[in-house]
Structure formats: C-alpha cells, structure tokens
Write an enzyme that holds these catalytic residues in place. Structure first.
Site, PDB file in Angstrom:
ATOM      1  N   TYR A  72       0.880  -1.105   0.151  1.00 25.74           N
ATOM      2  CA  TYR A  72       0.112   0.132   0.019  1.00 25.74           C
ATOM      3  C   TYR A  72       1.148   1.253  -0.327  1.00 25.74           C
ATOM      4  O   TYR A  72       0.770   2.492  -0.660  1.00 25.74           O
ATOM      5  CB  TYR A  72      -1.108  -0.281   1.308  1.00 25.74           C
ATOM      6  CG  TYR A  72      -1.692   1.026   1.751  1.00 25.74           C
ATOM      7  CD1 TYR A  72      -3.404   1.254   0.918  1.00 25.74           C
ATOM      8  CD2 TYR A  72      -1.612   2.527   1.506  1.00 25.74           C
ATOM      9  CE1 TYR A  72      -4.226   1.541  -0.174  1.00 25.74           C
ATOM     10  CE2 TYR A  72      -3.134   2.920   1.231  1.00 25.74           C
ATOM     11  CZ  TYR A  72      -4.024   2.900   1.154  1.00 25.74           C
ATOM     12  OH  TYR A  72      -5.074   4.224   1.133  1.00 25.74           O
ATOM     13  N   PHE A 124      -7.490  19.638 -24.746  1.00 29.47           N
ATOM     14  CA  PHE A 124      -7.843  18.019 -25.031  1.00 29.47           C
ATOM     15  C   PHE A 124      -9.622  18.087 -24.473  1.00 29.47           C
ATOM     16  O   PHE A 124      -9.843  18.781 -23.755  1.00 29.47           O
ATOM     17  CB  PHE A 124      -7.399  17.027 -24.141  1.00 29.47           C
ATOM     18  CG  PHE A 124      -8.138  15.529 -25.467  1.00 29.47           C
ATOM     19  CD1 PHE A 124      -7.746  15.226 -26.388  1.00 29.47           C
ATOM     20  CD2 PHE A 124      -8.448  15.470 -23.740  1.00 29.47           C
ATOM     21  CE1 PHE A 124      -8.845  14.031 -26.471  1.00 29.47           C
ATOM     22  CE2 PHE A 124      -8.941  13.368 -23.857  1.00 29.47           C
ATOM     23  CZ  PHE A 124      -9.189  12.738 -25.649  1.00 29.47           C
ATOM     24  N   ASP A 125     -10.251  17.028 -24.975  1.00 32.17           N
ATOM     25  CA  ASP A 125     -12.288  17.454 -24.892  1.00 32.17           C
ATOM     26  C   ASP A 125     -11.999  17.390 -22.870  1.00 32.17           C
ATOM     27  O   ASP A 125     -12.716  18.163 -22.896  1.00 32.17           O
ATOM     28  CB  ASP A 125     -12.936  16.586 -24.919  1.00 32.17           C
ATOM     29  CG  ASP A 125     -12.672  15.429 -25.637  1.00 32.17           C
ATOM     30  OD1 ASP A 125     -11.530  14.423 -24.455  1.00 32.17           O
ATOM     31  OD2 ASP A 125     -12.940  14.593 -26.615  1.00 32.17           O
ATOM     32  N   ASP A 215       0.523  19.202 -21.813  1.00 35.81           N
ATOM     33  CA  ASP A 215      -0.727  17.959 -21.734  1.00 35.81           C
ATOM     34  C   ASP A 215       0.347  17.296 -23.032  1.00 35.81           C
ATOM     35  O   ASP A 215       0.581  17.210 -23.543  1.00 35.81           O
ATOM     36  CB  ASP A 215      -1.478  18.951 -22.497  1.00 35.81           C
ATOM     37  CG  ASP A 215      -2.848  17.208 -22.319  1.00 35.81           C
ATOM     38  OD1 ASP A 215      -2.224  15.772 -22.071  1.00 35.81           O
ATOM     39  OD2 ASP A 215      -4.175  17.423 -22.553  1.00 35.81           O
ATOM     40  N   ALA A 217       0.418  13.796 -23.230  1.00 36.16           N
ATOM     41  CA  ALA A 217      -0.283  12.658 -23.236  1.00 36.16           C
ATOM     42  C   ALA A 217       0.744  11.505 -24.338  1.00 36.16           C
ATOM     43  O   ALA A 217       1.201  10.768 -24.373  1.00 36.16           O
ATOM     44  CB  ALA A 217      -1.210  12.977 -23.919  1.00 36.16           C
ATOM     45  N   LYS A 258      -1.384   6.494 -24.240  1.00 34.69           N
ATOM     46  CA  LYS A 258      -0.799   6.803 -25.067  1.00 34.69           C
ATOM     47  C   LYS A 258       0.360   6.396 -25.391  1.00 34.69           C
ATOM     48  O   LYS A 258       0.755   5.553 -25.688  1.00 34.69           O
ATOM     49  CB  LYS A 258      -1.161   8.806 -25.444  1.00 34.69           C
ATOM     50  CG  LYS A 258      -2.748   9.440 -24.916  1.00 34.69           C
ATOM     51  CD  LYS A 258      -3.542   8.584 -25.402  1.00 34.69           C
ATOM     52  CE  LYS A 258      -4.702   8.874 -24.517  1.00 34.69           C
ATOM     53  NZ  LYS A 258      -4.547  10.308 -24.402  1.00 34.69           N
ATOM     54  N   HIS A 450     -22.771  10.750 -29.234  1.00 36.02           N
ATOM     55  CA  HIS A 450     -22.089  10.460 -29.388  1.00 36.02           C
ATOM     56  C   HIS A 450     -21.721   9.627 -29.418  1.00 36.02           C
ATOM     57  O   HIS A 450     -21.406   7.985 -29.838  1.00 36.02           O
ATOM     58  CB  HIS A 450     -20.339  11.522 -30.162  1.00 36.02           C
ATOM     59  CG  HIS A 450     -19.622  10.921 -29.387  1.00 36.02           C
ATOM     60  ND1 HIS A 450     -19.592  12.011 -28.346  1.00 36.02           N
ATOM     61  CD2 HIS A 450     -18.228  10.572 -28.983  1.00 36.02           C
ATOM     62  CE1 HIS A 450     -18.413  12.045 -27.594  1.00 36.02           C
ATOM     63  NE2 HIS A 450     -17.897  10.874 -28.304  1.00 36.02           N
TER      64      HIS A 450
END
Ligand SMILES: *Cc1c(COP(=O)(O)O)cnc(C)c1O
Length: 460
Positions: A72, A124-125, A215, A217, A258, A450
């Site tokens: 842990y 990014f969204d 960001d 990624a 990614k 979507h």
C-alpha cells in the site's frame, strides 16, 4: 511509392480475430443502432476507434507486471517511477494517477482559479471539461495553418504567439491562470508543436508571470517530429529533445495510455516547486489514493516505468510514425483525401470530400465510419458535425468546419497487411460512394451524445 517501416519487434503472443461476413456486420451494426460504440469488440476486425490504452505491452512490461510490488505504501515500483521521471524529464517530483483526466482533476485546482482564463494551443476535451468544472474559461489559440488540411506545414499544432500575447494583454495577466501546451496537439489531428514555439510560449508566460504546463500525452511523438522537422534538432537525441521541451514548463499532466504504452495510467510531473508538489499530493489522496500508488496497482507502476522508456526509443518512434505515414501515403496514391500531413497517432479521412452528397446534418464522417465497418469490419469514429452536437441555445445541429472520420492507430498492434485491408476497403467505398446513405438520429442523450445516440440510415 510509400515504404512501410518494418516492425522493430517480433511477435510472441497473438490475439485471434474473428472474421465476419458483410451480412453479419449489417446485422451487428443494426443491433448497435448504427452507433459504433455499441458494437461488441469481438465483432470488429481492425479497431481504429482510439489509440488510448489499446497498445500492446512488451515482454519486459509483462515481466514487470509479474514482479510488481503491491504494498500500500512505499512500493518498489513507485521509487522506480520517480527515478524514471527524473531521468527522462529532468523533473524533481512526480505523482502517479489512474489516467490523464485524473491528472487534470488533481493538478488544475492547484494552479487555476474560478473566473480565470486558461489558454492552450488546443484543449483536449477532458482538459476543457476540467477547466470548466473549476469555473474557469478555456481559450484555444492554435495557429491558422491547423485548419488548412491540404498544405504541408511542419508544425500545425503550434500556439499562435501573437494572439496569445494579445489575449493576455486584453484579459489582464492576473486573470490568466494557466497556459497549457498540448504536445502533440491531439484535437488538431495529432499535429506537432515546434521546440521554438514551446520556447517562445515560455518567454511570454515568463513576461507576464503565468504558470505554464504541458499536456504531455503524446510527448514522444512530438519529440520525434521535432527531430525530423526542426533543423536545429536533426542531430539531437530524442531524450535531449524531451528534456528541453519539458524544461520550458513548470509542470505536466500525462495520460500514460498513449506514448507510455500502458493500458491504464497517468502522471503529474512538477519541475521543482515543492509547495505545488505538496498541494498535488494533498489532493491525490482523496481523489486517487495514497501517493505511492495513485489509483494504480503496484504492477501498473512497473509497466509504466518500462513503457516510458520503450515509448521514447527512436526505432520505435520511426516505426510508429512510419505506420501512420504509410497509411496516409497509400491513400494519397488512391486519391482519397485526408488531413495532410498526417499527425502522430491517426489519419483523419476527409469524409466531406469522399461523400459530397451527404450534408453536414446527415453526418458524412459517421456515414463513412459505418461504411468502413460494413465493408471490412474496421471501426473508426466521426470527428465532425455528429461529434459536435446541437447548439445548446437554439437546439439546432451545429455544422463542423471539417467532416472527418478518424482512424486512430493503436501502438504495436496491427501489421502492414492490416493497413492494406483498410486501403482496399476505402478504394471499394470510393467506387460506390454515391450510394452510401447519410444518417439520422432517432434518440440522443443531453450531453456527449456520440457515445450512446441511436441512428438510422436515411433511405432515399
Ligand atoms: C487522452 C488525452 C487526455 C486524457 O487522458 P485519459 O487517459 O483519456 O483520461 C488528455 N489530453 C490529451 C492530449 C490526451 O490525448
């Protein structure tokens, strides 16, 4: 003739795929209400829905999974991850979290306040979502070239520096909480950002005393593009490019699903600000779990450290970007339009050009995605008016500037022959393009439609 860059690996384990007939796929798609997210993955032959968390781990990563320490607190994998982050990025502090959006949830309240603006080359969204949840306003200032899909521009992901400075001056520097540089620029099609642009953005951030983060990624793909396209870096190593890119930021968020080639994981990095790191740790505990595991299993931490190194190997990146360029090159030979040049992780097909008879409110990008599935079992997704949704004020369908069908390529998963199947399918679709129907929505949820909307093809 475009050449395929052969795989820098051989295959030790395989995942069998089910072959289906067109009749079976017609049945499956109808049952899924013509929504590709509703398909069972077993009924998909080539899955280009996303490259997020869909990569293949190496034998070394799987060995790491077996030797992971599940303690842990104070797990071995945590210490190794801290050393890895210091080595690759040159950052003093890091915090593992369960994925990219968790990194945003933990870091953003530490650096951004309600009512402030957050400026990015493009959010990014989920990033935009977390800025909004804090009551701040997301502003995208990508260069105009990002919208030109046919001209070769090496760094279409760049920040528009003139507009950035103008926006800061007009808003007042004290009202701009944060600058986020997204590398590569995912929402602009995985287009790279140049080192010069990152450096100049940092100069502006310094001039006005604004925190700047990455960001990150798709940082490794961005570093590779810099090595290929920016003259000053043609002899630099990928590692040196990465160190320099990160030196211009105060912190980063990363979806490790990614470029770090794990199925689940994320990271926050803090360059040297101990007070900020203390705040990050403080929020990680309630949101993600104790700091030495951050919402992940001990074994995930091992796979992540190893994946970070594998994802920055030059031969891997050459093959990775080479695959995307191979698909783009083949399509160009066949006269099938797509966003040019291709970005790091996907080919964006120009559905408007291929299906000119389908108007925006019958969703050409979605129609092409459905047809690719029916033709050859290929799953992709719409990045166009269908994704864009309704105008929240008028309830009218919004018209997207571009109608794309995105083919996102998982890492180390598909071979040259799979890409040839995609090219053949698109050649067939092109021949009968005028017979392909548009789609109509029969049911949609109030947000993010979507994923779950139901549709039917429009019979003419
Ligand atoms: C995927 C991604 C995210 C979000 O990460 P998740 O792991 O999906 O939560 C944020 N920013 C960029 C640029 C991404 O590509």
């Amino acid at each position: 003739m475009v050449k395929y860059v052969a795989e820098p690996f051989k295959i030790k384990m395989v995942e069998p795929l089910k072959m289906t007939t067109r009749a079976e796929r017609e049945e499956k798609l109808k049952k899924a209400n013509y929504n590709l997210f509703g398909l069972d993955s077993d009924d998909v032959y080539i899955d280009f829905l996303t490259d997020s968390g869909t990569g293949a781990m190496s034998d070394t990563q799987w060995a790491g999974i077996m030797s992971g320490d599940e303690s842990y607190a104070g797990a071995r994998g945590y210490r190794r991850l801290m050393e890895t982050v210091q080595d690759i990025f040159g950052y003093k502090y890091a915090q593992p979290v369960h994925q990219g959006r968790a990194a945003e949830q933990v870091l953003f309240p530490c650096v951004l306040q309600k009512g402030q603006k957050c400026i990015s080359n493009m959010h990014f969204d989920t990033t935009r979502g977390h800025v909004g949840l804090l009551g701040a306003k997301a502003v995208d200032l990508v260069v105009a070239a990002a919208k030109d899909t046919q001209t070769y521009v090496p760094f279409k992901g760049n920040m528009d520096l003139e507009r950035l400075e103008k926006e800061i001056v007009e808003t007042g520097a004290e009202n701009v909480g944060l600058i986020i540089m997204t590398i590569t620029n995912n929402s602009a099609g995985g287009q790279p950002v140049s080192m010069e642009n990152i450096r100049e953005t940092r100069k502006i951030a310094d001039k006005y005393g604004i925190t700047m983060i990455l960001d990150a990624a798709r940082y490794a793909e961005n570093a590779y593009f810099i090595s290929q396209r920016e003259e000053a870096y043609k002899d630099a190593s990928i590692k040196d490019i990465i160190k320099e890119m990160f030196s211009y930021a105060d912190a980063f968020t990363m979806s490790a699903k990614k470029d770090a080639i794990v199925n689940m994981g994320g990271l926050i990095g803090v360059k040297d600000d101990e007070a900020l790191y203390t705040k990050v740790k403080g929020l990680t505990i309630p949101y993600e779990g104790f700091v030495t595991y951050g919402g992940l299993a001990g074994r995930d931490l091992e796979a992540l450290s190893i994946g970070l190194y594998e994802g920055i190997e030059k031969d891997f990146l050459k093959y990775r970007i080479g695959q995307v360029e191979y698909l783009g090159g083949k399509l160009k030979e066949e006269g099938i339009a797509f966003q040019y040049p291709v970005g790091g992780h996907a080919v964006f097909l120009d559905a408007k050009a291929l299906l000119p008879h389908i108007p925006y409110n019958e969703f050409p990008g979605h129609a092409l995605a459905c047809e690719l599935y029916l033709e050859a079992g290929i799953r992709s997704c719409d990045i166009g008016s269908y994704l864009l949704d309704l105008d929240p004020e008028t309830g009218e369908q919004l018209e997207a500037e571009m109608e794309f069908t995105r083919l996102a390529i998982p890492r180390r998963v598909y071979t040259q022959a799979h890409f040839d199947v995609v090219v053949e399918a698109l050649k067939e679709i092109k021949k009968k393009a005028d017979q392909i129907p548009g789609y109509q929505i029969t049911w949609q949820p109030p947000v993010l439609r979507h994923f779950t909307a139901k549709l039917v093809p429009i019979k003419k």
